[in-house]
Every structure is written in C-alpha cells, then in structure tokens.
Design an enzyme around this catalytic site. Structure first.
Site, PDB file in Angstrom:
ATOM      1  N   ARG A   1       1.081  -0.565  -0.265  1.00 38.57           N
ATOM      2  CA  ARG A   1      -0.169   0.032   0.311  1.00 38.57           C
ATOM      3  C   ARG A   1       0.891   1.489  -0.201  1.00 38.57           C
ATOM      4  O   ARG A   1       1.699   1.110   0.577  1.00 38.57           O
ATOM      5  CB  ARG A   1      -0.970  -0.201   1.111  1.00 38.57           C
ATOM      6  CG  ARG A   1       0.177   0.153   2.667  1.00 38.57           C
ATOM      7  CD  ARG A   1      -0.839  -0.489   3.224  1.00 38.57           C
ATOM      8  NE  ARG A   1      -0.547  -1.740   3.567  1.00 38.57           N
ATOM      9  CZ  ARG A   1      -1.281  -2.383   4.549  1.00 38.57           C
ATOM     10  NH1 ARG A   1      -1.049  -2.408   5.831  1.00 38.57           N
ATOM     11  NH2 ARG A   1      -0.200  -4.269   4.910  1.00 38.57           N
TER      12      ARG A   1
ATOM     13  N   ASP B   1      -3.749   4.844  10.449  1.00 39.80           N
ATOM     14  CA  ASP B   1      -4.298   3.833  11.609  1.00 39.80           C
ATOM     15  C   ASP B   1      -4.412   4.755  13.372  1.00 39.80           C
ATOM     16  O   ASP B   1      -3.340   5.238  13.370  1.00 39.80           O
ATOM     17  CB  ASP B   1      -3.959   2.581  12.029  1.00 39.80           C
ATOM     18  CG  ASP B   1      -4.253   1.610  11.443  1.00 39.80           C
ATOM     19  OD1 ASP B   1      -5.139   1.105  10.887  1.00 39.80           O
ATOM     20  OD2 ASP B   1      -2.979   0.445  11.518  1.00 39.80           O
TER      21      ASP B   1
END
Ligand code: SF4
Length: 297
Positions: free
Chosen positions: A99, A104
């Site tokens: 990615r 997060d």
C-alpha cells in the site's frame, strides 16, 4: 499539555507505507493531518524501517507515530484520514498487502470504541513492535507501552533517516519574505518535524523586492495587482529554483499553497478576489516537469 488536553482531544496514530517513495507518502500524510480543520500535529516519532507484517512477500515498510491535538470527533477524524489515504492513492488489493499509505488511529485520549468501522484503542497495537517502538518516542506514559514490546524482534526495527535534504518554501519556516513582508510560519516544520531543509523562495531568488505588489496567474501570464506583466520574472524564478534544488540533490519539496510560484493543484484565479482555480504555480509546474515530488502546505 495537561491544559491543552482539556480543550483538544489528543489521539495518536501510526502511519506506515511501503510502496513508491515511502518517505514522501509519510511526509505528505503528516502535512495533510496538520492541515485538517481544528487539528495540529504536536509530536512525530522517529521514522523506522520494518519488515512487512502479515503478507510477507513485499518490501520493507517505513512507519512512524504522530500525536495530534484535534477537535474532530473519532468518526469524523476517521473520515478525514480515509480522505487523506485516497488522496495519496492508496492501493490495497491484498489484506496486509502493499500500500502507499495506511493511517491507523491507535488511541484517542482514553476513549474506548468497538464498532464495525472503528476500534479504539487499535485492535493489534500490542502485537506490533512497529507501532509500540515509535509510540515510545512520543508517549509520556512509557510504562504502559514498554511491557508489550517483543524483545526478540526489537532489532528488526531500524531508524530510518531520509538521506537527502527536503526543499521547503522559506516563508513556511518563518522568513519574512512574503509579498507583504510577513511569513507563513508553520510549527510543524519549524519545531515538530525537524528535518534537514533547503529553503527556497523563487520570487526573492530572482530579486523581487520585499514587500512587493502581489501577483497572480491569469491564463499563461503572471500579472501584479497593478497590471505589470511579470511572466518572465516568474519563469526565471522557476528555473533558478530548479537549478538550486538540483545542485543540492533535493527530490521532495514542501511548497506554500495557492501562491503563483509555489501553489500546487490550486492557485488564485488572477482576479485578486481570493477565488481559487485548478492549477500550479510557475515554479511547481517546472519542478513537476523535472520529476521533483511536491507536498503542498
Ligand atoms: Fe513563500 Fe513561495 Fe511566496 Fe517565496 S515565493 S514567499 S517561498 S510562497
């Protein structure tokens, strides 16, 4: 800090990236987090190179943790983070696969949330040295974190330092060189994220005075507010800036948004009324054509 925690919920997030120029994506994401409404990046950990987690057949990651002060509530923050990930062209075909960027939320004050969309504290943070170790750099209560660190794989984490200087609009570092003699001081770059910067200011590099009459791009020309055609000066400024950053081997430049020289993707429309249109400043255009990566602030 204690006082600020009352007015701004504080949360921490972990950014990781392993495709393309990972460091560029991280720096870009941190800059975009800092630009969010009622939000400021207050701490950034060191950057760490780590082995991929989950799906192993992929390159190493670079990751870090940041602390934010924000008035955005958790789901709104999650929404804004998803927008940042999409803007940075997240590519995610495999779960835990390659990615460009993954952001997060690890903690949000002492809040606990468990829903389909969002779990806070993050479900896996205790099992991940690449979250725990950077967290130690920024968290005040280190005991709360240190107990979970897996000592056996501790050495798999290596501090990562970008080997080149990062170009930056000098006004963002507080130099009084704007058209009105002021600056665009940005705490993130001056105090929080201490990198090896190379200051650039295309307009003063070419001898435009401080203060000066503001200019905007109109069609394929650049005009000052009193109607002087400064297209040539802005062209020379762009080339000189390119020359300067090439001389220092710079390949990432953080540029002040909206300016007729430094603006990226949005610039003023040439009417001096504050309206924005799609487009790049003259220097940014020139840098992009020469393969330089731009972060807009
Ligand atoms: Fe800042 Fe760029 Fe304008 Fe110079 S030309 S003052 S660096 S925005």
């Amino acid at each position: 800090l204690h006082r600020r925690r009352h007015s701004f919920p504080t949360r921490r997030s972990s950014d990781l990236s392993n495709m393309g120029d990972s460091f560029f994506y991280l720096l870009n994401a941190i800059s975009k987090l800092d630009k969010l409404d009622v939000t400021q990046v207050t701490k950034v950990s060191k950057f760490y190179k780590t082995k991929a987690w989950g799906y192993k057949e992929q390159d190493d990651f670079i990751n870090c943790c940041v602390e934010l002060e924000t008035k955005l509530l958790p789901y709104k923050l999650l929404f804004e983070i998803s927008n940042i990930e999409s803007k940075l062209q997240r590519v995610r075909e495999l779960h835990w696969g390659p990615r460009t960027i993954d952001i997060d939320i690890i903690f949000y004050d002492d809040l606990r949330i468990e829903s389909e969309k969002l779990t806070i504290p993050h479900k896996y943070y205790k099992q991940r040295n690449f979250v725990l170790v950077p967290l130690l750099d920024i968290i005040w209560d280190k005991k709360q974190i240190i107990k979970y660190i897996d000592k056996k794989s501790f050495n798999d984490l290596e501090e990562y330092k970008y080997p080149k200087k990062i170009g930056i609009s000098a006004c963002l570092l507080g130099d009084n060189i704007k058209y009105n003699g002021g600056n665009n001081y940005t705490k993130l770059y001056v105090q929080t994220l201490k990198l090896d910067y190379l200051k650039v200011c295309p307009e003063t590099l070419v001898g435009l005075p401080i203060p000066r009459v503001p200019s905007e791009i109109k069609g394929d020309k650049v005009f000052s507010k009193i109607g002087d055609d400064l297209s040539e000066e802005f062209e020379v400024a762009a080339n000189k800036t390119l020359e300067r950053i090439k001389k220092y081997g710079v390949d990432i430049v953080i540029m002040k948004s909206k300016s007729p020289s430094c603006g990226y993707e949005n610039i003023y429309d040439g009417t001096f009324t504050g309206n924005l249109i799609k487009g790049n400043g003259r220097t940014v255009d020139c840098l992009l054509k020469n393969g330089i990566k731009i972060i807009s602030y």
